[in-house]
Design an enzyme around this catalytic site. Sequence first.
Site, PDB file in Angstrom:
ATOM      1  N   ASP A 130       0.501  -0.805  -0.089  1.00 60.13           N
ATOM      2  CA  ASP A 130       0.051  -0.218  -0.024  1.00 60.13           C
ATOM      3  C   ASP A 130       1.145   1.334   0.060  1.00 60.13           C
ATOM      4  O   ASP A 130       2.105   1.819   0.043  1.00 60.13           O
ATOM      5  CB  ASP A 130      -0.745  -0.475   1.393  1.00 60.13           C
ATOM      6  CG  ASP A 130      -2.354  -0.759   1.224  1.00 60.13           C
ATOM      7  OD1 ASP A 130      -2.085  -1.593   0.388  1.00 60.13           O
ATOM      8  OD2 ASP A 130      -2.735  -1.511   2.436  1.00 60.13           O
ATOM      9  N   MET A 131       0.523   2.454  -0.777  1.00 54.03           N
ATOM     10  CA  MET A 131       1.195   3.651   0.051  1.00 54.03           C
ATOM     11  C   MET A 131       0.524   4.552   0.701  1.00 54.03           C
ATOM     12  O   MET A 131      -0.862   4.315   0.589  1.00 54.03           O
ATOM     13  CB  MET A 131       1.059   4.110  -1.388  1.00 54.03           C
ATOM     14  CG  MET A 131       2.140   5.696  -1.859  1.00 54.03           C
ATOM     15  SD  MET A 131       4.002   4.804  -1.091  1.00 54.03           S
ATOM     16  CE  MET A 131       4.618   4.730  -2.998  1.00 54.03           C
ATOM     17  N   GLN A 159      -0.055   6.947  -6.261  1.00 56.22           N
ATOM     18  CA  GLN A 159      -0.866   7.601  -5.920  1.00 56.22           C
ATOM     19  C   GLN A 159      -1.130   8.727  -6.969  1.00 56.22           C
ATOM     20  O   GLN A 159      -0.610   9.722  -7.078  1.00 56.22           O
ATOM     21  CB  GLN A 159      -1.250   8.059  -4.397  1.00 56.22           C
ATOM     22  CG  GLN A 159      -0.884   7.543  -2.983  1.00 56.22           C
ATOM     23  CD  GLN A 159      -0.593   7.930  -2.274  1.00 56.22           C
ATOM     24  OE1 GLN A 159       0.173   8.575  -2.491  1.00 56.22           O
ATOM     25  NE2 GLN A 159      -0.936   7.525  -0.624  1.00 56.22           N
ATOM     26  N   ARG A 180      -0.367  -0.933  -8.631  1.00 46.83           N
ATOM     27  CA  ARG A 180      -1.962  -0.708  -8.379  1.00 46.83           C
ATOM     28  C   ARG A 180      -1.998   0.742  -8.173  1.00 46.83           C
ATOM     29  O   ARG A 180      -1.216   1.508  -7.657  1.00 46.83           O
ATOM     30  CB  ARG A 180      -2.280  -1.162  -6.996  1.00 46.83           C
ATOM     31  CG  ARG A 180      -3.588  -0.326  -6.572  1.00 46.83           C
ATOM     32  CD  ARG A 180      -3.843  -0.649  -5.044  1.00 46.83           C
ATOM     33  NE  ARG A 180      -3.398  -2.293  -4.297  1.00 46.83           N
ATOM     34  CZ  ARG A 180      -3.127  -2.063  -3.300  1.00 46.83           C
ATOM     35  NH1 ARG A 180      -2.785  -0.964  -2.510  1.00 46.83           N
ATOM     36  NH2 ARG A 180      -3.451  -3.237  -2.368  1.00 46.83           N
ATOM     37  N   LYS A 183      -6.430   6.777  -6.542  1.00 50.36           N
ATOM     38  CA  LYS A 183      -5.786   8.316  -6.550  1.00 50.36           C
ATOM     39  C   LYS A 183      -5.488   8.759  -4.794  1.00 50.36           C
ATOM     40  O   LYS A 183      -4.934   9.893  -5.933  1.00 50.36           O
ATOM     41  CB  LYS A 183      -7.731   9.409  -6.629  1.00 50.36           C
ATOM     42  CG  LYS A 183      -8.904   8.549  -7.638  1.00 50.36           C
ATOM     43  CD  LYS A 183     -10.177   9.575  -7.779  1.00 50.36           C
ATOM     44  CE  LYS A 183     -10.667   9.091  -8.469  1.00 50.36           C
ATOM     45  NZ  LYS A 183     -12.183  10.009  -8.391  1.00 50.36           N
ATOM     46  N   GLY A 184      -5.684   7.949  -4.084  1.00 48.24           N
ATOM     47  CA  GLY A 184      -4.593   8.243  -3.497  1.00 48.24           C
ATOM     48  C   GLY A 184      -6.159   9.227  -2.055  1.00 48.24           C
ATOM     49  O   GLY A 184      -6.746   9.261  -2.563  1.00 48.24           O
ATOM     50  N   ALA A 185      -5.350   8.555  -1.013  1.00 42.96           N
ATOM     51  CA  ALA A 185      -7.163   8.219   0.018  1.00 42.96           C
ATOM     52  C   ALA A 185      -5.862   9.388   1.223  1.00 42.96           C
ATOM     53  O   ALA A 185      -6.969   9.823   2.551  1.00 42.96           O
ATOM     54  CB  ALA A 185      -6.767   7.181   0.690  1.00 42.96           C
ATOM     55  N   THR A 221     -10.009   1.900  -8.674  1.00 41.32           N
ATOM     56  CA  THR A 221     -11.178   2.949  -8.659  1.00 41.32           C
ATOM     57  C   THR A 221     -12.441   2.127  -8.857  1.00 41.32           C
ATOM     58  O   THR A 221     -12.447   1.608  -9.031  1.00 41.32           O
ATOM     59  CB  THR A 221     -10.735   3.686  -9.674  1.00 41.32           C
ATOM     60  OG1 THR A 221     -11.600   4.668  -9.761  1.00 41.32           O
ATOM     61  CG2 THR A 221     -11.141   3.298 -10.829  1.00 41.32           C
ATOM     62  N   ARG A 283     -10.254   7.139   6.656  1.00 38.19           N
ATOM     63  CA  ARG A 283     -10.180   7.716   4.974  1.00 38.19           C
ATOM     64  C   ARG A 283     -11.714   6.905   4.136  1.00 38.19           C
ATOM     65  O   ARG A 283     -11.689   7.627   3.449  1.00 38.19           O
ATOM     66  CB  ARG A 283      -9.184   7.018   4.858  1.00 38.19           C
ATOM     67  CG  ARG A 283      -8.302   7.252   5.443  1.00 38.19           C
ATOM     68  CD  ARG A 283      -6.697   7.090   4.420  1.00 38.19           C
ATOM     69  NE  ARG A 283      -6.511   5.034   4.799  1.00 38.19           N
ATOM     70  CZ  ARG A 283      -6.044   4.626   5.685  1.00 38.19           C
ATOM     71  NH1 ARG A 283      -4.828   5.654   7.078  1.00 38.19           N
ATOM     72  NH2 ARG A 283      -5.634   3.062   6.363  1.00 38.19           N
TER      73      ARG A 283
HETATM   74  P1  FDA Z   1     -14.656   8.824  -6.079  1.00 35.36           P
HETATM   75  O1  FDA Z   1     -13.684   8.570  -4.364  1.00 35.36           O
HETATM   76  O2  FDA Z   1     -14.592   9.799  -6.975  1.00 35.36           O
HETATM   77  O3  FDA Z   1     -15.482   7.427  -6.273  1.00 35.36           O
HETATM   78  C1  FDA Z   1     -16.296   6.836  -7.180  1.00 35.36           C
HETATM   79  C2  FDA Z   1     -18.136   7.004  -6.623  1.00 35.36           C
HETATM   80  O4  FDA Z   1     -17.509   5.112  -5.943  1.00 35.36           O
HETATM   81  C3  FDA Z   1     -17.844   7.553  -5.510  1.00 35.36           C
HETATM   82  O5  FDA Z   1     -18.933   8.552  -6.560  1.00 35.36           O
HETATM   83  C4  FDA Z   1     -19.099   6.553  -4.778  1.00 35.36           C
HETATM   84  O6  FDA Z   1     -20.036   6.338  -5.661  1.00 35.36           O
HETATM   85  C5  FDA Z   1     -18.149   5.553  -5.088  1.00 35.36           C
HETATM   86  N1  FDA Z   1     -17.056   5.314  -3.573  1.00 35.36           N
HETATM   87  C6  FDA Z   1     -15.665   5.272  -3.608  1.00 35.36           C
HETATM   88  N2  FDA Z   1     -15.751   5.622  -1.829  1.00 35.36           N
HETATM   89  C7  FDA Z   1     -16.700   5.349  -1.709  1.00 35.36           C
HETATM   90  C8  FDA Z   1     -16.382   4.824  -0.606  1.00 35.36           C
HETATM   91  N3  FDA Z   1     -15.873   5.012   0.555  1.00 35.36           N
HETATM   92  N4  FDA Z   1     -18.049   4.112   0.090  1.00 35.36           N
HETATM   93  C9  FDA Z   1     -19.165   4.673  -0.287  1.00 35.36           C
HETATM   94  N5  FDA Z   1     -19.030   5.058  -2.440  1.00 35.36           N
HETATM   95  C10 FDA Z   1     -17.915   4.970  -2.317  1.00 35.36           C
HETATM   96  N6  FDA Z   1      -5.548   4.759  -1.146  1.00 35.36           N
HETATM   97  C11 FDA Z   1      -3.758   5.125  -0.735  1.00 35.36           C
HETATM   98  O7  FDA Z   1      -3.556   6.179  -0.691  1.00 35.36           O
HETATM   99  N7  FDA Z   1      -2.622   4.139  -0.684  1.00 35.36           N
HETATM  100  C12 FDA Z   1      -3.613   3.193  -1.083  1.00 35.36           C
HETATM  101  O8  FDA Z   1      -2.533   1.903  -0.518  1.00 35.36           O
HETATM  102  C13 FDA Z   1      -4.677   2.301  -1.634  1.00 35.36           C
HETATM  103  N8  FDA Z   1      -5.561   0.647  -2.070  1.00 35.36           N
HETATM  104  C14 FDA Z   1      -5.843   0.676  -2.380  1.00 35.36           C
HETATM  105  C15 FDA Z   1      -6.476  -0.370  -3.113  1.00 35.36           C
HETATM  106  C16 FDA Z   1      -7.783  -0.849  -4.091  1.00 35.36           C
HETATM  107  C17 FDA Z   1      -8.600  -1.668  -3.774  1.00 35.36           C
HETATM  108  C18 FDA Z   1      -8.862   0.486  -4.166  1.00 35.36           C
HETATM  109  C19 FDA Z   1     -10.101   0.379  -4.773  1.00 35.36           C
HETATM  110  C20 FDA Z   1      -8.128   2.149  -3.727  1.00 35.36           C
HETATM  111  C21 FDA Z   1      -7.446   2.224  -2.551  1.00 35.36           C
HETATM  112  N9  FDA Z   1      -7.148   3.697  -2.297  1.00 35.36           N
HETATM  113  C22 FDA Z   1      -5.880   3.301  -1.881  1.00 35.36           C
HETATM  114  C23 FDA Z   1      -8.051   4.229  -2.287  1.00 35.36           C
HETATM  115  C24 FDA Z   1      -8.147   4.836  -3.167  1.00 35.36           C
HETATM  116  O9  FDA Z   1      -7.034   6.190  -3.808  1.00 35.36           O
HETATM  117  C25 FDA Z   1      -9.519   6.350  -3.156  1.00 35.36           C
HETATM  118  O10 FDA Z   1      -9.445   6.883  -1.872  1.00 35.36           O
HETATM  119  C26 FDA Z   1     -11.151   5.670  -3.220  1.00 35.36           C
HETATM  120  O11 FDA Z   1     -10.252   4.623  -4.392  1.00 35.36           O
HETATM  121  C27 FDA Z   1     -11.736   6.691  -3.554  1.00 35.36           C
HETATM  122  O12 FDA Z   1     -11.756   7.103  -4.899  1.00 35.36           O
HETATM  123  P2  FDA Z   1     -12.102   6.542  -6.147  1.00 35.36           P
HETATM  124  O13 FDA Z   1     -11.181   6.518  -7.415  1.00 35.36           O
HETATM  125  O14 FDA Z   1     -13.052   5.434  -6.153  1.00 35.36           O
HETATM  126  O15 FDA Z   1     -13.269   7.724  -6.358  1.00 35.36           O
END
Ligand code: FDA
Length: 302
Positions: A130-131, A159, A180, A183-185, A221, A283
Amino acid sequence: MPNRLLLAAARRENLKRFITNHRFTRSVARRFVAGDTLDDAMAACKDLESLGITAILDYLGENVASETQVDAATSAYLASLDRIADAGLDAHISVKPTQLGLNLGPDVCILRLRKIADAALATGSVVAIDMESHEFTDGTIDSYAKLRETHDNVVLCLQAYLKRTRSDVSKLLYLKPSIRLCKGAYDEPGEISLGRDATRASFKELLATLLASSDYTAVATHDDTLIAEAIELAGKWKLDPSQFEFQMLYGVRRTLQSELVKAGYRVRVYVPFGTQWYPYLMRRLAERPANLRFFAEALIRG
Ligand code: FDA
């Protein structure tokens, strides 16, 4: 972009105590976390398998305070790999560098990473890294690059919201990396991170680079626009299905996960388990403050 106020509030000890001790908020956490134990996580993986979805096990924990905790996390991952192998599941694991001691020193972390990657290699499995927040980006990329020289079963998360990521990808390409892309959390300063639209644009650009130049890319995503972009590129460039997969989080957009499987795409879901779920949950709430409604409803019900 993650909600800054929520992530800042999440650091307050009194909020953490309230949320982790309140039985109703604990029940809300179960939407995003498979449970406290490895048995709970394995049950979730089996359910996903019945839907044609593979899994990534994440033993929750980060920013450990001692090497004793690092060793406990390492043991939990080794046990997870054993269970995955015994069950014959197509699943891998994902580790957080500060759970393996990157915050205590790079050597502490790489030693455990190697041990886990060796065990994964022996059972034909994969270790994703993970990042975390920007203080650990260099250390995480260095650890991945070192490990990648000897292990081809390691995946690195990058990210799209960090301005530096384009340059990081260019520097890593010589390794034929498995990445992988997400976007970043985390709550990152504006000087080093991009806003919402620029993050999406950056994701698209990085996705194209990675799909064109590496053997395997995880498109992590739930964003419809980015998923459509990946599908379009895969079609245009006639990519083999083994070259990429969609990855999503446990409990998020389940219908979309199944639709992608039905359409013939590979989907892997990140399944967190363990008792240290508070920062992970916060997050998830910060990504989508509408999720706070679940909390409000749980409290009202209580
Ligand atoms: P976005 O947040 O725009 O979401 C798109 C749509 O998805 C939303 O409109 C909603 O419908 C739905 N959605 C998204 N998140 C939701 C939630 N929490 N609850 C309900 N609905 C939701 N980040 C990081 O910094 N380091 C890491 O190592 C990882 N690892 C990782 C692994 C995997 C498998 C995933 C899918 C994600 C991560 N992330 C992560 C998290 C990532 O950075 C990001 O914060 C989330 O995926 C949300 O971004 P989206 O790209 O989904 O878009």
